[in-house]
Motif scaffolding. Structure first.
Motif, short mmCIF file in Angstrom:
data_model
loop_
_atom_site.label_atom_id
_atom_site.label_comp_id
_atom_site.label_asym_id
_atom_site.label_seq_id
_atom_site.Cartn_x
_atom_site.Cartn_y
_atom_site.Cartn_z
N ALA A 186 -3.12 -25.06 22.60
CA ALA A 186 -2.83 -23.77 21.97
C ALA A 186 -3.75 -23.55 20.77
O ALA A 186 -4.23 -22.43 20.55
CB ALA A 186 -1.36 -23.72 21.54
N ALA A 187 -4.01 -24.58 20.01
CA ALA A 187 -4.91 -24.45 18.86
C ALA A 187 -6.33 -24.10 19.32
O ALA A 187 -6.99 -23.25 18.72
CB ALA A 187 -4.91 -25.75 18.05
N THR B 10 -6.43 -20.54 20.32
CA THR B 10 -6.41 -19.70 19.13
C THR B 10 -7.81 -19.58 18.53
O THR B 10 -8.24 -18.49 18.16
CB THR B 10 -5.42 -20.26 18.09
OG1 THR B 10 -4.12 -20.32 18.68
CG2 THR B 10 -5.39 -19.41 16.84
N LYS C 268 -9.95 -17.31 20.65
CA LYS C 268 -9.59 -15.91 20.46
C LYS C 268 -10.12 -15.39 19.12
O LYS C 268 -10.59 -14.26 19.03
CB LYS C 268 -8.06 -15.76 20.54
CG LYS C 268 -7.59 -14.35 20.63
CD LYS C 268 -8.15 -13.65 21.85
CE LYS C 268 -7.20 -13.69 22.99
NZ LYS C 268 -7.61 -12.78 24.08
N GLU C 269 -10.05 -16.22 18.09
CA GLU C 269 -10.60 -15.83 16.79
C GLU C 269 -12.10 -15.58 16.88
O GLU C 269 -12.62 -14.65 16.27
CB GLU C 269 -10.32 -16.91 15.75
CG GLU C 269 -8.90 -16.95 15.28
CD GLU C 269 -8.64 -18.09 14.30
OE1 GLU C 269 -9.59 -18.86 13.99
OE2 GLU C 269 -7.49 -18.22 13.86
#
Length: 80
Positions: A54-55, A58, A61-62
């Motif tokens: 998940a990290a 993330t 996506k950033e």
């Protein structure tokens, strides 16, 4: 995942993150198989691996949002 690990992830390129995500996905599959066969001693590994994935998602996506923002800013500068 420790803060140092997250900083290391931020320093990686998009390709490296995608490769790392793929590796962790394969590892997750093998852990789930081991768990279903009652061979896995530490079931917390599945939870931790999902958090790491998940990290990574993330951070990816950033990166996408940052690229979109830069493109929009360039468009604004060109129209001026």
């Amino acid at each position: 995942m420790k803060l140092k690990d997250k900083k290391d992830l931020r320093a990686k390129t998009k390709k490296d993150l995608v490769d790392l995500l793929r590796e962790k996905g394969e590892r997750l599959s093998s852990l789930r198989i081991e768990h279903s066969q009652n061979k896995l001693k530490n079931t917390r590994q599945i939870f931790n691996l999902r958090k790491e994935m998940a990290a990574i998602l993330t951070f990816l996506k950033e990166m996408e949002f940052a690229q979109e923002l830069e493109a929009k800013q360039k468009e604004k500068e060109e129209t001026k």
